[in-house]
Scaffold this motif. Structure first.
Motif, PDB file in Angstrom:
ATOM      1  N   GLU A 182       0.960  -1.280   0.128  1.00  0.00           N
ATOM      2  CA  GLU A 182       0.014   0.094   0.044  1.00  0.00           C
ATOM      3  C   GLU A 182       0.774   1.212   0.050  1.00  0.00           C
ATOM      4  OE1 GLU A 182      -3.473   0.051   0.217  1.00  0.00           O
ATOM      5  OE2 GLU A 182      -4.173  -1.521   1.261  1.00  0.00           O
ATOM      6  N   CYS A 183       2.099   1.119   0.970  1.00  0.00           N
ATOM      7  CA  CYS A 183       2.916   2.340   0.747  1.00  0.00           C
ATOM      8  C   CYS A 183       3.583   2.765  -0.390  1.00  0.00           C
ATOM      9  CB  CYS A 183       4.164   1.948   2.027  1.00  0.00           C
ATOM     10  SG  CYS A 183       3.578   1.885   3.533  1.00  0.00           S
ATOM     11  N   VAL A 184       3.497   1.708  -1.230  1.00  0.00           N
ATOM     12  CA  VAL A 184       4.485   1.991  -2.606  1.00  0.00           C
ATOM     13  C   VAL A 184       3.300   1.889  -3.880  1.00  0.00           C
ATOM     14  CG1 VAL A 184       6.444   0.906  -1.871  1.00  0.00           C
ATOM     15  CG2 VAL A 184       5.079  -0.492  -3.143  1.00  0.00           C
ATOM     16  N   ALA A 185       2.061   1.707  -3.413  1.00  0.00           N
ATOM     17  CA  ALA A 185       0.893   2.032  -4.220  1.00  0.00           C
ATOM     18  C   ALA A 185       1.019   1.079  -5.311  1.00  0.00           C
ATOM     19  CB  ALA A 185       1.059   3.367  -4.901  1.00  0.00           C
ATOM     20  N   ASN A 186       1.484  -0.378  -4.875  1.00  0.00           N
ATOM     21  CA  ASN A 186       1.378  -1.600  -5.850  1.00  0.00           C
ATOM     22  C   ASN A 186       2.543  -1.350  -6.630  1.00  0.00           C
ATOM     23  OD1 ASN A 186      -0.334  -3.312  -4.650  1.00  0.00           O
ATOM     24  ND2 ASN A 186      -2.027  -1.940  -5.117  1.00  0.00           N
ATOM     25  N   THR A 187       3.341  -0.347  -6.714  1.00  0.00           N
ATOM     26  CA  THR A 187       4.422  -0.489  -7.640  1.00  0.00           C
ATOM     27  C   THR A 187       5.654  -1.623  -7.375  1.00  0.00           C
ATOM     28  OG1 THR A 187       5.929   1.248  -6.474  1.00  0.00           O
ATOM     29  CG2 THR A 187       4.142   2.111  -8.424  1.00  0.00           C
ATOM     30  N   PHE A 188       6.839  -1.425  -7.477  1.00  0.00           N
ATOM     31  CA  PHE A 188       7.641  -2.437  -7.522  1.00  0.00           C
ATOM     32  C   PHE A 188       7.884  -2.819  -5.752  1.00  0.00           C
ATOM     33  CE2 PHE A 188      11.839  -4.454  -6.566  1.00  0.00           C
ATOM     34  CZ  PHE A 188      11.605  -5.496  -7.298  1.00  0.00           C
ATOM     35  N   LEU A 189       7.500  -4.117  -5.599  1.00  0.00           N
ATOM     36  CA  LEU A 189       7.848  -4.632  -4.202  1.00  0.00           C
ATOM     37  C   LEU A 189       8.283  -5.969  -3.995  1.00  0.00           C
ATOM     38  CD1 LEU A 189       7.815  -3.389  -1.232  1.00  0.00           C
ATOM     39  CD2 LEU A 189       5.899  -4.819  -0.863  1.00  0.00           C
ATOM     40  N   SER A 190       9.412  -6.443  -3.606  1.00  0.00           N
ATOM     41  CA  SER A 190       9.709  -7.976  -3.683  1.00  0.00           C
ATOM     42  C   SER A 190      10.395  -7.955  -2.302  1.00  0.00           C
ATOM     43  CB  SER A 190      10.609  -7.991  -4.830  1.00  0.00           C
ATOM     44  OG  SER A 190      11.386  -9.221  -4.828  1.00  0.00           O
ATOM     45  N   PHE A 191      11.093  -9.081  -2.184  1.00  0.00           N
ATOM     46  CA  PHE A 191      11.733  -9.894  -1.063  1.00  0.00           C
ATOM     47  C   PHE A 191      13.038 -10.394  -1.640  1.00  0.00           C
ATOM     48  CE2 PHE A 191      12.536 -13.409   1.921  1.00  0.00           C
ATOM     49  CZ  PHE A 191      12.564 -12.614   3.066  1.00  0.00           C
ATOM     50  N   ASP A 192      14.292  -9.794  -0.782  1.00  0.00           N
ATOM     51  CA  ASP A 192      15.454 -10.558  -1.278  1.00  0.00           C
ATOM     52  C   ASP A 192      15.835 -11.584  -0.361  1.00  0.00           C
ATOM     53  OD1 ASP A 192      18.077 -10.931  -1.592  1.00  0.00           O
ATOM     54  OD2 ASP A 192      18.340  -8.845  -2.375  1.00  0.00           O
ATOM     55  N   LYS A 254      12.230  -5.622  -0.613  1.00  0.00           N
ATOM     56  CA  LYS A 254      12.978  -4.780  -1.782  1.00  0.00           C
ATOM     57  C   LYS A 254      12.034  -3.956  -2.442  1.00  0.00           C
ATOM     58  CE  LYS A 254      16.084  -6.760  -4.816  1.00  0.00           C
ATOM     59  NZ  LYS A 254      16.467  -7.769  -5.841  1.00  0.00           N
ATOM     60  N   THR A 255      12.345  -2.623  -2.655  1.00  0.00           N
ATOM     61  CA  THR A 255      11.662  -1.746  -3.333  1.00  0.00           C
ATOM     62  C   THR A 255      12.641  -0.933  -4.291  1.00  0.00           C
ATOM     63  OG1 THR A 255       9.812  -0.161  -3.577  1.00  0.00           O
ATOM     64  CG2 THR A 255      11.288  -0.027  -1.581  1.00  0.00           C
ATOM     65  N   ASP A 256      12.104   0.162  -4.847  1.00  0.00           N
ATOM     66  CA  ASP A 256      12.905   0.868  -5.568  1.00  0.00           C
ATOM     67  C   ASP A 256      12.676   2.426  -5.252  1.00  0.00           C
ATOM     68  OD1 ASP A 256      10.741   1.647  -6.770  1.00  0.00           O
ATOM     69  OD2 ASP A 256      11.197   0.607  -8.959  1.00  0.00           O
ATOM     70  N   LEU A 257      13.297   3.290  -6.032  1.00  0.00           N
ATOM     71  CA  LEU A 257      13.387   4.621  -5.516  1.00  0.00           C
ATOM     72  C   LEU A 257      11.865   5.202  -5.720  1.00  0.00           C
ATOM     73  CD1 LEU A 257      16.798   6.130  -6.636  1.00  0.00           C
ATOM     74  CD2 LEU A 257      15.673   6.282  -4.223  1.00  0.00           C
ATOM     75  N   LEU A 258      11.127   4.753  -6.778  1.00  0.00           N
ATOM     76  CA  LEU A 258       9.824   5.252  -6.873  1.00  0.00           C
ATOM     77  C   LEU A 258       8.841   5.015  -5.451  1.00  0.00           C
ATOM     78  CD1 LEU A 258       7.540   6.755  -8.297  1.00  0.00           C
ATOM     79  CD2 LEU A 258       7.116   4.638  -9.441  1.00  0.00           C
ATOM     80  N   GLY A 259       9.238   3.667  -5.096  1.00  0.00           N
ATOM     81  CA  GLY A 259       8.475   2.991  -4.013  1.00  0.00           C
ATOM     82  C   GLY A 259       8.794   3.730  -2.544  1.00  0.00           C
ATOM     83  N   MET A 260      10.066   4.213  -2.543  1.00  0.00           N
ATOM     84  CA  MET A 260      10.568   4.795  -1.363  1.00  0.00           C
ATOM     85  C   MET A 260      10.013   6.344  -1.420  1.00  0.00           C
ATOM     86  SD  MET A 260      11.502   2.882   0.617  1.00  0.00           S
ATOM     87  CE  MET A 260      11.858   3.566   2.173  1.00  0.00           C
TER      88      MET A 260
END
Ligand code: GLU
Length: 458
Positions: A182-192, A254-260
């Protein structure tokens, strides 16, 4: 300008769910049309960031973190920035595509989730709210034998232990991961998973912190037995292992700069996500999260950060720093090489320059709290301050008139009917205000919309 041109010029990107919505259901377009965007000079703002980016890029001192072996496997040259305004505008520059694990940047969210589930009183029965003045993973507790605050390792292990603690491990992680989505509005999210395993295998220090707390009954009782009873707190010794695993898993998201950037903008916007309009945290909890970020978010650099940069922020050993300018924007910077205190070297350099060029220290002297002034721009919030002057003239409130003029507000500011403070004060027969305005250079020949000058009062 058509909608697509407005989007392009003002930083609305295609992954924003508002992108193709019609005008009526699109809060960005209505803010744009009514002149209500918080950062209305988007071009000047983003050009300033680009200039800083170019200046900071040249310098890449420091070392990539290696105490978690997998963290050393990144390209040390990466450097990217993402800024998201509270209106959901996005500006990205540099290496903004690579994803990274969030490490300690997870801690404010973990704290927020603990607050969401329990009251402040309960959460802070188990963790303090003071900067520790020590390293983030130092083997120490406060005088109540609790972690100093939720943003160092011991504190985040503690807040993790409070989240959905009566549920299965898998459901607990899913709950946290869904919230991140929800925080990253369903953009890139993953688990390392590699980072997770690497961290788990080299976790002597975090285990040691866990055992220290367990030995002192910090998990079971915290400060007061009475309060821990309120949540029917149970703690079996094998809960420590589960808590540590969940903590490592949080760090390995894991996310990316857009997510953060989006997550930071949500915090800047009082917990309401600028893209989805969902209230992810209450503004009261955001206030708590940001207060702790301001005092404790930057490892053992937190005091100097607060003094020099003065915006709530959090740093993580993967090389990420995110800063929150309340009411304005969130900023995420990624560059993996760290300085001696564990903060991204370029990240710190970026923010130092940013607050010099764009007045965003939260104690900056601003008439209208958190609006930004951009260096070289004319005057901030001319409109709002102009109206304050007109209002003071209407009320013959000479103290306020003096105050506003002393702060550089244009004495000849005119409203939509081209009425100036002098027009209004004289219309109301406010003799003192009229004299004061004239003494301060009010132009007696200014014409309003009906071609009238301010009438003379005897
Ligand atoms: N997972 C890391 C640890 O517990 C987090 C460190 C950090 O980013 O500050 O050591």
């Amino acid at each position: 300008m058509n909608n697509m041109e407005k989007y392009a010029e003002f930083g609305i990107i295609a992954s924003d769910p508002r992108f193709l919505k019609d005008d009526k259901n699109n809060d960005f377009l209505s803010k744009y049309d009514n002149g209500l965007l918080t950062i209305d000079n988007w071009k000047l703002f983003t050009d300033t960031i680009k200039t800083i980016y170019d200046e900071v890029k040249i310098n890449n001192e420091g070392n990539v973190a290696s105490y978690i072996p997998q963290l050393a496997n990144v390209d040390p040259e990466l450097f990217g920035i993402c800024v998201v305004s509270v209106d959901g505008q996005v500006f990205r520059i540099g290496d903004f595509d690579p994803s990274f694990c969030i490490q300690s940047c997870s801690k404010p969210i973990t704290y927020g989730l603990a607050l969401k589930e329990h009251s402040e009183n309960i959460v802070h029965n188990f963790v303090g709210m003071e900067p520790s003045g020590r390293n983030f993973n130092e083997l120490c507790l406060n005088e109540d034998n609790l972690p100093h605050n939720p943003l160092i390792n011991s504190g985040a292990i503690m807040t993790t232990s409070l989240i959905q603690s009566n549920k299965e491990q898998s459901n607990r992680f899913q709950y946290i991961y869904n919230f991140w989505n929800e925080c990253v509005a369903n953009t890139f999210l993953s688990f390392d998973n590699s980072v997770y395993l690497s961290e788990k295998d080299t976790a002597d220090r975090n285990k040691c912190l866990g055992f220290m707390m367990q030995e002192k009954k910090a998990f079971k009782k915290g400060k007061s037995k009475k309060i821990s009873k309120k949540i029917n707190r149970k703690w079996n010794n094998d809960d420590l292992q589960k808590t540590l695993e969940l903590y490592f898993q949080n760090c390995s998201i894991k996310t990316d700069l857009l997510g953060m950037g989006l997550l930071s903008a949500m915090l800047a916007n009082g917990g309401v996500h600028p893209w989805t309009n969902k209230a992810l945290f209450s503004y009261k909890d955001v206030k708590k999260i940001l207060s702790i970020m301001l005092s404790c978010g930057m490892y053992d650099y937190s005091g100097e950060w607060c003094y020099k940069i003065g915006i709530p922020a959090k740093s993580g050993v993967s090389g990420l720093i995110y800063g929150v300018i309340p009411g304005v924007c969130g900023i995420a910077v990624y560059s993996p090489k760290l300085d001696k205190l564990g903060n991204s070297f370029r990240g710190i350099e970026f923010f130092k320059k940013f607050v010099k060029k764009i007045n965003s220290h939260i104690f900056e002297n601003r008439l209208n709290n958190y609006k930004l002034t951009i260096e070289h721009s004319l005057k901030m919030n001319d409109k709002i301050n102009g109206y304050l002057l007109l209002d003071a003239a209407f009320n013959n409130d000479c103290d306020t008139v003096r105050n506003l003029l002393a702060k550089g507000i244009n004495v000849n500011y005119q409203d939509y009917d081209k009425r100036s403070a002098l027009h209004i004060a004289s219309n109301e027969n406010n003799k003192e205000a009229v004299e004061l305005l004239i003494e301060n250079g009010a132009n007696i020949n200014l014409l309003d919309r009906w071609n009238n000058v301010a009438h003379k009062i005897e």
